[in-house]
Design a protein around this motif. Structure first.
Motif, PDB file in Angstrom:
ATOM      1  N   LEU A   1       0.838  -1.196   0.000  1.00 17.36           N
ATOM      2  CA  LEU A   1       0.000   0.000   0.000  1.00 17.36           C
ATOM      3  C   LEU A   1       0.875   1.247   0.000  1.00 17.36           C
ATOM      4  CD1 LEU A   1      -1.935  -2.277   0.999  1.00 17.36           C
ATOM      5  CD2 LEU A   1      -3.097  -0.502   2.346  1.00 17.36           C
ATOM      6  N   THR A   2       0.483   2.227  -0.787  1.00 14.75           N
ATOM      7  CA  THR A   2       1.185   3.503  -0.816  1.00 14.75           C
ATOM      8  C   THR A   2       0.820   4.307   0.431  1.00 14.75           C
ATOM      9  OG1 THR A   2       1.094   3.518  -3.231  1.00 14.75           O
ATOM     10  CG2 THR A   2       1.578   5.614  -2.129  1.00 14.75           C
ATOM     11  N   PRO A   3       1.803   4.659   1.269  1.00 17.33           N
ATOM     12  CA  PRO A   3       1.486   5.397   2.502  1.00 17.33           C
ATOM     13  C   PRO A   3       0.722   6.683   2.207  1.00 17.33           C
ATOM     14  CG  PRO A   3       3.759   4.622   2.533  1.00 17.33           C
ATOM     15  CD  PRO A   3       3.244   4.373   1.142  1.00 17.33           C
ATOM     16  N   GLY A   4      -0.341   6.910   2.992  1.00 17.32           N
ATOM     17  CA  GLY A   4      -1.108   8.134   2.861  1.00 17.32           C
ATOM     18  C   GLY A   4      -2.061   8.189   1.695  1.00 17.32           C
ATOM     19  N   ALA A   5      -2.217   7.077   0.956  1.00  8.30           N
ATOM     20  CA  ALA A   5      -3.085   7.111  -0.227  1.00  8.30           C
ATOM     21  C   ALA A   5      -4.542   7.360   0.143  1.00  8.30           C
ATOM     22  CB  ALA A   5      -2.945   5.808  -1.007  1.00  8.30           C
ATOM     23  N   GLY A   6      -4.993   6.779   1.234  1.00 11.62           N
ATOM     24  CA  GLY A   6      -6.364   7.029   1.685  1.00 11.62           C
ATOM     25  C   GLY A   6      -7.388   6.129   1.028  1.00 11.62           C
ATOM     26  N   THR A   7      -7.403   6.064  -0.299  1.00  9.53           N
ATOM     27  CA  THR A   7      -8.332   5.191  -1.028  1.00  9.53           C
ATOM     28  C   THR A   7      -7.535   4.205  -1.869  1.00  9.53           C
ATOM     29  OG1 THR A   7      -8.509   6.747  -2.875  1.00  9.53           O
ATOM     30  CG2 THR A   7     -10.125   6.963  -1.094  1.00  9.53           C
ATOM     31  N   TYR A   8      -8.120   3.013  -2.010  1.00 10.87           N
ATOM     32  CA  TYR A   8      -7.414   1.949  -2.738  1.00 10.87           C
ATOM     33  C   TYR A   8      -8.413   1.241  -3.653  1.00 10.87           C
ATOM     34  CZ  TYR A   8      -4.346   2.785   1.225  1.00 10.87           C
ATOM     35  OH  TYR A   8      -3.564   3.385   2.175  1.00 10.87           O
ATOM     36  N   SER A   9      -7.986   0.995  -4.864  1.00 15.48           N
ATOM     37  CA  SER A   9      -8.854   0.287  -5.801  1.00 15.48           C
ATOM     38  C   SER A   9      -8.002  -0.413  -6.843  1.00 15.48           C
ATOM     39  CB  SER A   9      -9.826   1.252  -6.496  1.00 15.48           C
ATOM     40  OG  SER A   9      -9.115   2.158  -7.327  1.00 15.48           O
ATOM     41  N   VAL A  10      -8.626  -1.310  -7.571  1.00 13.30           N
ATOM     42  CA  VAL A  10      -7.956  -1.974  -8.686  1.00 13.30           C
ATOM     43  C   VAL A  10      -8.957  -2.084  -9.830  1.00 13.30           C
ATOM     44  CG1 VAL A  10      -8.555  -4.313  -7.876  1.00 13.30           C
ATOM     45  CG2 VAL A  10      -6.612  -3.972  -9.420  1.00 13.30           C
ATOM     46  N   SER A  11      -8.493  -1.766 -11.013  1.00 15.33           N
ATOM     47  CA  SER A  11      -9.298  -1.986 -12.211  1.00 15.33           C
ATOM     48  C   SER A  11      -8.538  -2.928 -13.131  1.00 15.33           C
ATOM     49  CB  SER A  11      -9.617  -0.670 -12.922  1.00 15.33           C
ATOM     50  OG  SER A  11      -8.433  -0.091 -13.438  1.00 15.33           O
ATOM     51  N   PHE A  12      -9.261  -3.680 -13.915  1.00 14.64           N
ATOM     52  CA  PHE A  12      -8.630  -4.636 -14.838  1.00 14.64           C
ATOM     53  C   PHE A  12      -9.621  -4.958 -15.946  1.00 14.64           C
ATOM     54  CE2 PHE A  12     -10.720  -6.857 -11.398  1.00 14.64           C
ATOM     55  CZ  PHE A  12     -11.437  -7.866 -12.018  1.00 14.64           C
ATOM     56  N   TRP A  13      -9.079  -5.432 -17.025  1.00 12.25           N
ATOM     57  CA  TRP A  13      -9.896  -5.865 -18.155  1.00 12.25           C
ATOM     58  C   TRP A  13      -9.964  -7.384 -18.136  1.00 12.25           C
ATOM     59  CZ3 TRP A  13     -12.337  -2.629 -21.746  1.00 12.25           C
ATOM     60  CH2 TRP A  13     -12.042  -1.271 -21.620  1.00 12.25           C
ATOM     61  N   HIS A  14     -11.144  -7.905 -18.404  1.00 10.39           N
ATOM     62  CA  HIS A  14     -11.333  -9.358 -18.411  1.00 10.39           C
ATOM     63  C   HIS A  14     -12.166  -9.738 -19.626  1.00 10.39           C
ATOM     64  CE1 HIS A  14     -15.547  -9.064 -16.856  1.00 10.39           C
ATOM     65  NE2 HIS A  14     -15.080  -7.946 -16.319  1.00 10.39           N
ATOM     66  N   GLY A  15     -11.898 -10.890 -20.153  1.00 15.39           N
ATOM     67  CA  GLY A  15     -12.634 -11.360 -21.321  1.00 15.39           C
ATOM     68  C   GLY A  15     -12.662 -12.877 -21.331  1.00 15.39           C
ATOM     69  N   ASP A  16     -13.610 -13.447 -22.055  1.00 11.28           N
ATOM     70  CA  ASP A  16     -13.685 -14.901 -22.206  1.00 11.28           C
ATOM     71  C   ASP A  16     -14.364 -15.200 -23.528  1.00 11.28           C
ATOM     72  OD1 ASP A  16     -16.690 -15.280 -21.672  1.00 11.28           O
ATOM     73  OD2 ASP A  16     -16.031 -14.246 -19.854  1.00 11.28           O
TER      74      ASP A  16
END
Length: 471
Positions: free
Chosen positions: A322-337
């Motif tokens: 975790l980046t110190p002091g970031a406050g909010t955390y999220s992840v985005s990604f592309w998915h396909g099938d």
């Protein structure tokens, strides 16, 4: 002294004799197949084997062994005798002859002796007396044809060869599941060794490497005193969902060299590694690149005609800081099938887990086949944390009998988190974090190499060169 050690010692002693070119320790390091013909016919109207080009390619690969396939017309046998064997000897390369089994008659018949394997044994042994670098021969898919290769018939083959050259090795190709107790009792005493093609048995893929050490160890335990030669798949495996990648073949070969050094393997013989630029498999078509962007993606697969059970899965995980002091955390990604609303739902489920807890999921049949973007807020689940485990997973909600899917994940963006290689461009970065539960569901980092032959050849040459130096 074990047979493997004895063979290595004898080979080293022979290599010191004047005028005798022998393969170097620690064992056979080479490739099988991919015979290249000359571009133009000679005066006899025949395009002969391009011996000069092949020897150049084998030397660049740092191979000390080549398995010469007998498939096609009679000229291959003639070219082997008159041109290839002398050139290989001058280059310090040992040669084995590959003869095809009766079950392969639909694609490949070995000439001139076809399915007369006593004749093959006799004639190869005779040829080996004139060319000492012809050290062995194999029958491909041997154990599929045990009605032909009965113990009585193999004894005839053995007697025909040993009457001429007792040192010629007969080392047929046998798959892992074919080493039954009956096969070991009846066949192994008649053989000088076996070629073991690795394909993640009892499954069938060229993505998963973790079973290799276990299977080699079990063969060493069950076949004491028998030379085992590993055959990695550098060429596409029939009925497998994906072609072998550079990273996959490199990983299997590296582990194989380690097992040669420990004496559990007698050598490594690639299956059809393209080692010259005229080979049809030298370059990979652009259509093989299934990444959304760049060359790499995570891939999660259940193959066709494959049974799974509820609760099975395969995952790719990474520890992130975790980046110190970031406050909010999220992840985005592309998915396909490759599935959509017209396919049955409730079976294969795509998931993202945070520290072992599912925080996002979607059925493979939920949407169309185009890439889609998912964004997941992780802030609540990371309160007070300094690091976390992100895990992309394909999960079996219900078992299937034949429901193929290939799920891709690519172009990850982590906010407030440090994640290396988010585009999955380096397979090694992701491989350590792969895990599966059950078996038939498997996953990998698939990185496309357009220059497959050149890129893979350079890596194998480095491994083979280091392996021979270590000997």
């Amino acid at each position: 002294m074990s047979r493997s050690v004895l063979v290595m010692v004898v080979a080293l002693m022979l290599s010191m004799l004047p005028g005798v070119a022998r393969a170097q320790a620690p064992g056979a390091l080479g490739t099988s197949g991919n015979l290249i013909r000359e571009t133009e016919p000679r005066a006899d109207g025949i395009r002969h084997v391009d011996t000069e080009l092949m020897i150049q390619g084998l030397k660049a690969l740092k191979a000390n062994t080549y398995v010469f396939p007998m498939a096609g017309d009679n000229v291959q046998w003639e070219d082997l005798r008159e041109e290839f064997l002398p050139a290989a000897a001058a280059a310090g390369i040992d040669v084995w002859v590959l003869v095809y089994s009766p079950s392969q008659a639909g694609c490949c018949v070995s000439r001139p002796y076809k399915h007369d394997y006593v004749a093959w044994a006799r004639e190869i042994a005779t040829l080996s007396k004139a060319h000492p670098n012809l050290v062995g021969w194999t029958v491909d898919d041997y154990a599929y044809d045990l009605r032909t290769f009965t113990p009585a018939y193999v004894k005839q083959m053995r007697a025909a060869a040993r009457a001429i050259n007792p040192s010629l090795q007969f080392v047929p190709t046998v798959y892992y599941k074919q080493f039954t107790d009956a096969f070991i009792a009846e066949q192994i005493p008649l053989l000088d060794g076996v070629i073991f093609p690795f394909r993640d048995s009892p499954y069938r893929d060229t993505s998963w490497t973790w079973n290799l050490s276990y299977q080699v160890k079990k063969l060493a335990e069950r076949l004491p005193g028998t030379d085992v030669y590993l055959m990695p798949y550098a060429h596409p495996l029939s009925h497998a969902a994906q072609k072998p990648t550079v990273s996959y073949v490199e990983a299997v070969t590296k582990k194989g060299v380690e097992l040669v050094r420990t004496g559990e393997l007698a050598g490594i013989l690639q299956y059809k590694l393209p080692f010259v630029s005229r080979d049809a498999g030298w370059a990979r078509p652009a259509g093989d690149n299934l990444a959304r962007t760049g060359n790499g993606r995570l891939s999660f697969v259940v193959q066709t005609k494959t049974a799974t059970k509820a609760g099975m899965w395969c995952s790719a995980s990474r520890q992130v800081q975790l980046t110190p002091g970031a406050g909010t955390y999220s992840v985005s990604f592309w998915h396909g099938d490759d599935r959509g609303p017209g396919d049955p739902a409730g079976y294969h489920v795509k998931q993202l887990l945070l520290n072992g807890k599912v925080v996002w999921q979607q059925d493979v049949a939920a949407n169309g086949q185009a890439w889609q973007k998912a964004t997941v807020d992780l802030t609540a689940g990371l309160a007070g944390a300094k690091s976390a485990k992100l895990e992309w997973r394909l999960y079996e909600r219900k078992g299937v009998t034949s429901y193929f899917t290939d799920v891709g994940v690519d172009d990850i963006v982590a906010t407030g988190l440090r994640l290396s290689d988010p585009g999955v461009e380096n397979a090694t970065t992701w491989t350590a974090g792969l895990a599966r539960q059950g078996g038939p569901v498997y996953c990998s980092a698939q990185v496309y190499h357009q220059n497959y032959g050149a890129d893979l050849g350079a890596r194998i040459a480095a491994i083979y060169g280091a392996g021979q130096s270590a000997g």
